[in-house]
Design an enzyme around this catalytic site. Structure first.
Site, PDB file in Angstrom:
ATOM      1  N   LEU A  18       0.838  -1.206   0.000  1.00 49.21           N
ATOM      2  CA  LEU A  18       0.000   0.000   0.000  1.00 49.21           C
ATOM      3  C   LEU A  18       0.872   1.254   0.000  1.00 49.21           C
ATOM      4  CD1 LEU A  18      -2.850   1.174   0.060  1.00 49.21           C
ATOM      5  CD2 LEU A  18      -2.733   1.164   2.556  1.00 49.21           C
ATOM      6  N   LYS A 116      -0.269  11.386  18.162  1.00 54.03           N
ATOM      7  CA  LYS A 116      -0.196   9.969  18.503  1.00 54.03           C
ATOM      8  C   LYS A 116      -1.546   9.392  18.922  1.00 54.03           C
ATOM      9  CE  LYS A 116       4.585   9.663  19.731  1.00 54.03           C
ATOM     10  NZ  LYS A 116       5.035   8.546  18.891  1.00 54.03           N
ATOM     11  N   TRP A 569      10.779   2.721  21.610  1.00 50.40           N
ATOM     12  CA  TRP A 569      10.716   2.517  20.163  1.00 50.40           C
ATOM     13  C   TRP A 569      11.063   1.082  19.749  1.00 50.40           C
ATOM     14  CZ3 TRP A 569      13.121   7.908  18.419  1.00 50.40           C
ATOM     15  CH2 TRP A 569      12.187   8.904  18.735  1.00 50.40           C
ATOM     16  N   GLU A 673      12.756  21.769  21.481  1.00 50.60           N
ATOM     17  CA  GLU A 673      12.199  22.405  20.284  1.00 50.60           C
ATOM     18  C   GLU A 673      11.416  23.649  20.684  1.00 50.60           C
ATOM     19  OE1 GLU A 673       9.842  19.820  17.676  1.00 50.60           O
ATOM     20  OE2 GLU A 673       8.505  21.536  17.392  1.00 50.60           O
ATOM     21  N   HIS A 702      12.485  21.100  10.705  1.00 52.34           N
ATOM     22  CA  HIS A 702      11.455  20.324  10.005  1.00 52.34           C
ATOM     23  C   HIS A 702      11.065  20.985   8.695  1.00 52.34           C
ATOM     24  CE1 HIS A 702      11.061  19.193  14.291  1.00 52.34           C
ATOM     25  NE2 HIS A 702      11.079  17.992  13.743  1.00 52.34           N
TER      26      HIS A 702
HETATM   27  N1  GLN Z   1      20.966  12.983  18.088  1.00 49.28           N
HETATM   28  C1  GLN Z   1      19.823  12.710  17.255  1.00 49.28           C
HETATM   29  C2  GLN Z   1      20.000  13.385  15.908  1.00 49.28           C
HETATM   30  O1  GLN Z   1      20.537  14.438  15.849  1.00 49.28           O
HETATM   31  C3  GLN Z   1      18.556  13.180  17.907  1.00 49.28           C
HETATM   32  C4  GLN Z   1      17.324  12.824  17.097  1.00 49.28           C
HETATM   33  C5  GLN Z   1      16.005  13.092  17.786  1.00 49.28           C
HETATM   34  O2  GLN Z   1      15.908  13.852  18.686  1.00 49.28           O
HETATM   35  N2  GLN Z   1      14.950  12.479  17.348  1.00 49.28           N
HETATM   36  O3  GLN Z   1      19.569  12.885  14.906  1.00 49.28           O
END
Ligand code: GLN
Ligand code: ZN
Length: 768
Positions: A18, A116, A569, A673, A702
């Site tokens: 898919l 999520k 994960w 972030e 992003h």
């Molecule tokens: N050290 C990881 C990177 O820079 C951190 C990634 C993350 O926070 N998801 O890719």
């Protein structure tokens, strides 16, 4: 007779058919007909797998071209205004526009948000509600798929996302409660039920996952109202499905609902069985069928058949066999498709596992057994698998167990408090104020991925691969020196994924070939399997950090993934508490931290981006989780000198409710972030008076946009308004592996320039 039931099957296909068809369609490389053909083939294949496994209650409408919540948005016509919907049937192009945004010529409409799904790693599209949102039956997918299965000779139980969950999972932009829309929404659901009935359906599964969350009285009342109506709307038998937790106080509401059946998750919450049975047999509507989820839909372990059978027998003893169904704990959406293709796993390990197809076979075995047709040989073999899992030396490593049970509070504590440590660190590192750094990874360009693929296929020798990686690392180090990054990183070119990389180097982990589970849309992940006690045979990252350190006089930051994120994960073993597995991982990471320190890497970052998502669904369970999660991080980061500086990184912004646990990690520096929200989330840190150092991200990685120096200075000015200048680090929001060098280079140059300019301003102010 007890029936074998299923709640949902993975959609993407064993070989991610898919995903491939969706992506080809999005790229314009395949027609809509081709995409729909693939989807139809997958549905037929999956219905047949279920039928062949002997499942009697088979779901339909569990398939989706993207996400089941988005399907519901389309079904009830809750289309946000920006998509210019004409009010007709929602077609696939509009459907995908909501999922992915629409960019054509001058139109640029953003996608709907994603978040999520409960505590899973599956992401759903978040419905958007306003006070004037209207609903209208606008997509006949549920009926179509029912008819499609019927044409194949398979009678199905259609699945709908329930109206109360649908509203509560959405977001409202005004100060309103989405439940205010219930009266407007219910008629659409009534219409759907009537249409399904007209198409020949006899029953329906309505998922009300919010029933395992803390619910306000208003929400409980909404349930009553909704199901009074829906029960009258048609002759369909309604089964309400709950999963991922227990009903607790919500059981009082559920037992009053005029529905025909209830599904409960007895894997996540086995202890609720007695209360549920009692409620069902004493309720006002005391003829409900109970569907018992006794096969774990969220994990990859074989079911202990004897244990499962005992639970089902308990339900049968209380309710009678006509009122019991056996099912997986939740939809199998969260499980990989088929273990049979994993030919690279050895037989012993494979014998401990079950994927979706195998789980359905287990459901059938349990059902047959309770109906008096016990397959003794299968039960014997299952017991043998559990015995071997219980005693295998591949799983059980006494040295690891001893180490974990010998842990004391002192192991989870730095030698001195932060104010003492930071002096030693400043002395050792000699950094300017507002020091610059990055989060770890640099662009994983085509050449990096190609070299890794070749190495894995055996087309590139270990030595050639290593020298390629050294070259990449060297270039990154030289460039960071040239642009004056104060604390450079080696770039993580050797890593495919921040969990898989460590999993491959640790004992106790296994990897699948096709163990994909849907994460969102066409995206799938292949979580590692933690099957045994975790230990670290040898250093995992020291080689790359040392190589990087040899290229520069600046302090290189070593990069590790934290224990909670590795746990979160992965598919985690179910034969011991998650806490124990997490502590084992934390000791392995601790050993790595110590080896890095010995190799004179004096700044070490331990990433914990998944710490927050591990939070339990019920608030009253948070403290217990946070205690061991924080302890695990601290075990990893302790036992080192005061002057060794520990960083952590978390790439999300909801800190308010767990800020004291974040502070309790006692990392010397945390990067977070913040650039999208223009530093808003710093509020949490300010209100709390966060004591240690913070790197609020000033560059949104992003997006391909290159932020200007000025923009980043403005963000830093905001940070300086609320934090002490000596507390602040300057860094991007997250790692740069998904970006290209074309954007990364100018963006980081601007970042360093912004830091320097702000330092000069601070000096000037001091002088004035
Ligand atoms: N050290 C990881 C990177 O820079 C951190 C990634 C993350 O926070 N998801 O890719
Ligand atoms: Zn991140």
């Amino acid at each position: 007779m007890v029936k074998a039931a299923n709640l949902g099957f993975p959609r993407v296909g064993l070989n991610r058919e898919l995903k491939k068809a969706q992506e080809a369609y999005w790229k314009g490389q395949a027609s809509l007909e081709e995409l729909e053909k693939t989807a139809k083939e997958l549905r037929a294949r999956h219905w047949n797998i279920q039928k062949d496994a002997g499942i009697e209650v088979i779901p339909s409408n569990d398939f989706s071209m993207y996400d089941q919540v988005l399907d519901t948005i389309a079904m009830v016509g809750a289309i946000p205004e920006r998509y210019n919907w004409d009010g007709g049937q929602v077609d696939l192009d509009l459907f995908f526009a909501m999922a992915r945004g629409r960019q054509e010529g001058s139109t640029d409409v953003v996608a709907m948000e994603m978040t999520k799904w409960f505590d899973t790693n599956y992401h759903y599209i978040v419905p958007e509600f306003k006070a004037d949102t209207q609903f209208k039956y606008s997509r006949d997918k549920a009926v179509k798929e029912f008819e499609e299965a019927k044409a194949l000779g398979i009678e199905t139980r259609p699945v709908l996302l329930g109206p109360v969950s649908f509203l509560l999972l959405g977001k409202t932009n005004e100060n309103m409660n989405a439940l205010a829309l219930l009266d407007r929404l219910l008629p659409v659901y009534e219409e759907v039920l009537q249409k399904l009935e007209a198409a020949g359906a006899k029953e329906v599964q309505i998922d009300e996952g919010v029933l395992v969350l803390d619910l306000e009285p208003k929400a409980k009342m909404a349930f009553k109202k909704a199901y009074d109506k829906l029960a009258e709307a048609s002759g369909l038998k309604i089964t309400i499905a709950t999963y991922f937790g227990d009903l607790r106080d919500n059981l009082d509401v559920v037992k009053t609902l005029k529905v025909a059946g209830l599904h409960v998750d007895l894997m996540r919450a086995p202890e609720q069985i007695d209360d549920v049975i009692k409620a069902i047999s004493n309720g006002i509507f005391n003829d409900k069928t109970l569907s018992v989820g006794v096969v774990d839909g969220r994990n990859i372990w074989k079911t202990d058949l004897a244990k499962a059978l005992a639970k089902v027998e308990k339900a049968v003893a209380a309710l009678g066999s006509d009122r019991v169904q056996v099912a997986p704990s939740c939809s199998l959406l969260h499980s990989p498709v088929d273990l049979d293709v994993e030919d690279q796993l050895d037989d012993e390990l494979k014998n401990w596992l079950a994927f979706a197809k195998q789980k359905l076979q287990e459901v059938k075995l349990i059902t047959d057994a309770v109906n008096g047709n016990k397959d003794e040989a299968a039960f014997e073999a299952n017991k043998a698998a559990f015995d071997s899992r219980g005693s295998s030396s591949r799983i059980h490593n006494p040295a690891v167990k001893d180490r974990v049970s010998g842990l004391t509070d002192a192991d989870a504590k730095r030698n001195s408090p932060f104010d003492v440590r930071i002096e030693a660190q400043r002395e050792l590192l000699g950094l300017p104020i507002l020091p610059t750094t990055t989060i770890g990874s640099f662009p994983q360009t085509q050449d990096v991925r190609q070299a890794r693929a070749k190495f894995k296929k055996g087309e590139l020798s270990r030595a050639d691969y290593d020298s390629f990686l050294e070259q990449k690392t060297k270039e990154a180090m030289e460039w960071q020196d040239a642009i004056d990054i104060d604390v450079p990183v080696h770039g993580e070119f050797e890593r495919n994924d921040m969990v898989e990389y460590f999993g491959e180097k640790l004992d106790g982990f296994a990897f699948t070939k096709n163990g994909w589970v849907q994460s969102y849309g066409s995206r799938c992940v292949k979580p590692p399997i933690i099957f045994g006690d975790v230990s670290r045979p040898k250093a995992m990252t020291v080689r790359w950090s040392s190589y990087a350190q040899a290229q520069t006089k600046r302090p290189v930051k070593g990069m590790l993934t934290g224990p909670v994120t590795i746990l979160q994960w992965s598919f985690v073993r179910d034969d011991q508490p998650r806490e124990t597995t997490c502590k084992q991982i934390s000791l392995a990471i601790r050993d790595e931290v110590h080896d890095l320190e010995k190799a004179n890497i004096r700044v070490i970052q331990i990433d914990e981006p998944a710490l927050r998502e591990g939070l339990p669904l019920r608030k009253s369970d948070w403290d217990a989780y946070l205690k061991w999660a924080v302890d695990s991080f601290k075990i990893s980061s302790s036992g080192i000198e005061d002057a060794t500086q520990i960083h952590t990184h978390m790439c999300y912004c909801e800190f308010n409710d767990i800020i004291d646990s974040i502070a309790a990690l006692d990392a010397d520096v945390i990067s977070i972030e913040t650039s999208r929200s223009a530093m808003e989330l710093l509020d949490a840190f300010v209100n709390f008076k966060y004591p240690n150092e913070i790197g609020p991200g000033v560059y949104d990685i992003h997006s391909p946009r290159i932020p200007s120096q000025d923009e980043m200075e403005k963000l830093l000015t905001k940070a300086l308004d609320v934090l002490d200048a000596r507390q602040i680090w300057v860094n991007p929001d997250c790692g740069l592996k998904t970006r290209g060098w074309e954007e990364t280079k100018p963006a980081l140059e601007h970042m360093v320039a912004a830091a320097k300019s702000m330092r000069a301003k601070i000096e000037q102010e001091k002088a004035a």
